[in-house]
Design a protein around this motif. Structure first.
Motif, mmCIF file in Angstrom:
data_model
loop_
_atom_site.group_PDB
_atom_site.id
_atom_site.type_symbol
_atom_site.label_atom_id
_atom_site.label_comp_id
_atom_site.label_asym_id
_atom_site.label_seq_id
_atom_site.Cartn_x
_atom_site.Cartn_y
_atom_site.Cartn_z
ATOM 1 N N GLU A 224 49.958 28.794 35.019
ATOM 2 C CA GLU A 224 50.971 30.105 34.918
ATOM 3 C C GLU A 224 50.000 30.924 36.336
ATOM 4 O OE1 GLU A 224 53.795 32.014 36.384
ATOM 5 O OE2 GLU A 224 53.970 30.606 33.672
ATOM 6 N N LEU A 225 50.373 30.380 37.376
ATOM 7 C CA LEU A 225 49.211 30.595 38.565
ATOM 8 C C LEU A 225 49.731 31.840 39.121
ATOM 9 C CD1 LEU A 225 50.039 27.898 41.189
ATOM 10 C CD2 LEU A 225 47.863 28.361 39.781
ATOM 11 N N SER A 226 51.223 32.828 38.503
ATOM 12 C CA SER A 226 51.158 34.487 38.609
ATOM 13 C C SER A 226 50.517 34.977 38.217
ATOM 14 C CB SER A 226 52.623 34.770 38.357
ATOM 15 O OG SER A 226 52.753 34.307 36.916
ATOM 16 N N LEU A 227 49.580 34.226 37.632
ATOM 17 C CA LEU A 227 48.734 35.496 36.555
ATOM 18 C C LEU A 227 47.183 35.680 37.228
ATOM 19 C CD1 LEU A 227 48.093 33.611 33.030
ATOM 20 C CD2 LEU A 227 49.058 35.742 33.273
ATOM 21 N N PHE A 228 47.363 35.107 38.386
ATOM 22 C CA PHE A 228 45.425 34.621 39.523
ATOM 23 C C PHE A 228 46.089 35.976 40.311
ATOM 24 C CE2 PHE A 228 44.960 31.307 37.679
ATOM 25 C CZ PHE A 228 43.323 31.086 37.402
ATOM 26 N N LYS A 229 47.744 37.092 40.223
ATOM 27 C CA LYS A 229 48.241 37.897 40.842
ATOM 28 C C LYS A 229 47.916 39.245 40.944
ATOM 29 C CE LYS A 229 52.095 35.946 43.563
ATOM 30 N NZ LYS A 229 53.539 35.936 42.943
ATOM 31 N N GLU B 46 45.994 43.724 31.214
ATOM 32 C CA GLU B 46 46.861 44.033 32.719
ATOM 33 C C GLU B 46 47.632 43.405 32.340
ATOM 34 O OE1 GLU B 46 44.907 45.890 36.125
ATOM 35 O OE2 GLU B 46 43.436 47.090 35.299
ATOM 36 N N VAL B 47 47.620 41.576 31.749
ATOM 37 C CA VAL B 47 48.325 40.658 31.516
ATOM 38 C C VAL B 47 50.319 41.469 31.134
ATOM 39 C CG1 VAL B 47 48.787 38.728 30.750
ATOM 40 C CG2 VAL B 47 46.548 38.969 32.265
ATOM 41 N N PRO B 48 50.775 40.934 31.418
ATOM 42 C CA PRO B 48 52.459 41.303 30.962
ATOM 43 C C PRO B 48 52.680 40.639 29.796
ATOM 44 C CG PRO B 48 52.825 40.873 33.420
ATOM 45 C CD PRO B 48 50.856 40.481 32.706
ATOM 46 N N ARG B 49 52.707 40.998 28.810
ATOM 47 C CA ARG B 49 52.818 41.230 26.975
ATOM 48 C C ARG B 49 53.607 39.116 27.081
ATOM 49 N NH1 ARG B 49 55.841 42.942 21.558
ATOM 50 N NH2 ARG B 49 55.184 41.873 20.481
ATOM 51 N N GLU B 50 54.310 39.344 27.819
ATOM 52 C CA GLU B 50 55.277 37.658 28.195
ATOM 53 C C GLU B 50 53.777 36.531 27.978
ATOM 54 O OE1 GLU B 50 56.569 39.404 31.912
ATOM 55 O OE2 GLU B 50 56.106 39.684 29.824
ATOM 56 N N HIS B 51 53.477 36.577 29.109
ATOM 57 C CA HIS B 51 51.751 35.826 29.274
ATOM 58 C C HIS B 51 50.402 36.106 29.082
ATOM 59 C CE1 HIS B 51 54.807 34.713 33.026
ATOM 60 N NE2 HIS B 51 54.365 36.155 33.623
#
Length: 486
Positions: A247-252, A378-383
């Motif tokens: 999940e590349l969006s996590l790296f933001k 700081e990662v959103p729960r859904e991820h």
């Protein structure tokens, strides 16, 4: 718990028996590296996919397939006719672990209500600590005893009764569960990750023996191209069906990106240290497997003790500073070890190693337990599920990379020292050459710990400050601990 214990013991039991495997099976040093790195690479490549297969087809079913496959692979390791077969069986074993291990905490999560999970995770932590201490000691005893003239083979064959018991108990007592909405598989992503890592690791492990040929450098350069293709493919996969391998969006999320970097580099340091340490004690100092195994007990106890203190007492009060202190303490322990190895030479005794090992163990314990929590804070729960799977994966990948780098930072120095003295690997200068290689490799480990200290500034100051609800998912934090200790 049986499966988690078996996996952790299998990771730690092998290292202390490696010199015996090398002598008895006639394996080259690059094959020895692949016996450990092959397991880590297969485990890393299949970990996320194994978790998704459990979500799709049933966690109990995948758990039983994994534990049965792990047991069969252990038998193949134990009865391996040559080093090539042993390497192949270890790769299979890692792949089966990737099916088995992700189901363990998923089954706990699905089976127990929230108010009972704390007790289960407490038991899980105890199993982790027990495995960390048991593995090296059990490996040393089984190798030393040479049961039925089987040399090192019982370290793998011991998994057979344990695996069969786990299979029977699992089929009888585990209830089936699936995810209500599981992500799809990303087999292309798995293939690209595996190919990229192989293109990087194979030249690293074989290059020294082959005189560093041109194709090795081409392959390592090509690995970067393959990993670049992976990033492009994962972007398209995310847009198409929302179920990429990574999940590349996590790296933001800055803290997650920095934490993944810390986890990977930490894996490299551990991969280098544990293999080099074993070879130094048994080849360089001429110690028996039992003497080497017993020497590591203070380290394991220090890791377990400091890990408990860091989570229970220190991190809630001091936050990120605990992890940074851990990196510095571990680096200090490594530097003490380098000094002692040079000062005492080949006459160094196990009790003299206790100080640096305890210091290193305390440093490692301060890092391993709270690190996953800090990365996920700081990662959103859904991820959170995807993120925790990725943390485990990159740690194993870092471990495999560190094992590959042993050729450069350890064996390369030994070759140079032996060439200077025109000695064979079994001549009188061999012990001194292994000691020099050990000190050089530990210098790299100390440098890596300094890099980790700096990367940790990007972690949140207070890791306990989760996005609301993220702490309700118990899978991330406990899942990481066994992999790191191992």
């Amino acid at each position: 718990m049986t499966a988690a214990f078996m996996d952790l013991v299998d990771v730690t039991i092998v290292n202390v028996a490696i010199p015996s495997i090398q002598r008895d099976a006639g394996a080259t040093f690059s094959q020895i590296q692949w016996i450990t790195a092959g397991y880590a690479l297969a485990f890393a490549a299949g970990l996320i996919t194994g978790g998704r297969l459990g979500d799709i087809h049933g966690r109990k079913r995948l758990f039983l397939v994994g534990i049965a496959g792990f047991t069969v692979a252990s038998a193949l390791c134990g009865f391996a006719a040559n080093p090539e077969m042993l390497v192949a069986a270890r790769i299979l074993q890692g792949g089966m672990a990737a099916l088995m291990v992700p189901q363990v905490l998923s089954i706990v999560h699905a089976t127990f209500p929230a108010h009972e999970r704390g007790k289960v995770f407490g038991l899980f932590g105890a199993v982790v600590g027990l495995g960390a201490v048991t593995g090296p000691l059990l490996g040393a005893l089984l190798t030393e005893w040479n049961l039925f003239g089987l040399e090192w083979r019982p370290i793998f064959l011991i998994n057979l009764p344990v695996g069969i018991a786990g299979l029977i108990l699992g089929s009888r007592f585990i209830t089936e569960s699936k995810a209500p909405k599981a992500l799809k598989l990303d087999l292309v992503g798995v293939a690209l990750v595996t190919l990229g890592l192989l293109m990087l690791l194979y030249p690293l492990t074989r290059g020294r023996e082959l005189g560093w040929p041109l194709w090795g450098y081409v392959s390592m350069g090509g690995a970067l191209v393959v990993l670049g293709a992976l990033v492009a493919y994962e972007r398209r996969k995310a847009d198409r069906d929302g179920s990429p391998l990574v999940e590349l969006s996590l790296f933001k999320v800055k803290s997650f990106a920095a934490g993944i970097a810390v986890q990977t580099v930490f894996g490299v340091a551990l991969g280098i240290f544990f293999l080099v340490w074993t070879l130094y004690m048994q080849y360089g100092l001429g110690w028996s497997p039992l003497k080497a195994g017993l020497t590591g007990i203070p380290f394991s106890i220090a890791v377990s003790t400091a890990a408990g203190l860091s989570v229970g007492k220190l991190v809630p009060r001091f936050g990120r500073k605990v992890l940074q202190a851990g990196a510095l303490v571990m680096a200090i322990g490594v530097l003490i070890y380098i000094w002692e190895s040079g000062h005492y030479g080949l006459s160094i005794a196990p009790w003299q190693m206790a100080l640096p090992l305890v210091v290193m163990g305390v440093g490692m314990g301060l890092i391993v337990a709270p690190l996953t929590d800090a990365i996920l804070s700081e990662v959103p729960r859904e991820h959170s599920g995807s993120a925790s799977g990725l943390i485990s994966t990159v740690q194993q990948m870092g471990n495999a990379l560190g094992l590959g780098l042993v050729s450069v930072v350890f064996f390369g120095v030994i070759d140079d020292r032996l060439a200077e003295g025109a000695e064979s690997a079994h001549g009188p200068a061999a012990g001194a050459a292994f000691a020099d290689g050990f000190q050089h490799a530990l210098g790299w480990v100390a440098a890596v710990m300094a890099v980790i200290f700096l990367l940790m500034f990007a972690l949140p100051k207070r890791s306990a400050q989760h996005v609301e609800g993220a702490a309700d998912d118990p899978s991330p934090a406990p899942r990481k601990e066994p992999a790191l200790v191992g």
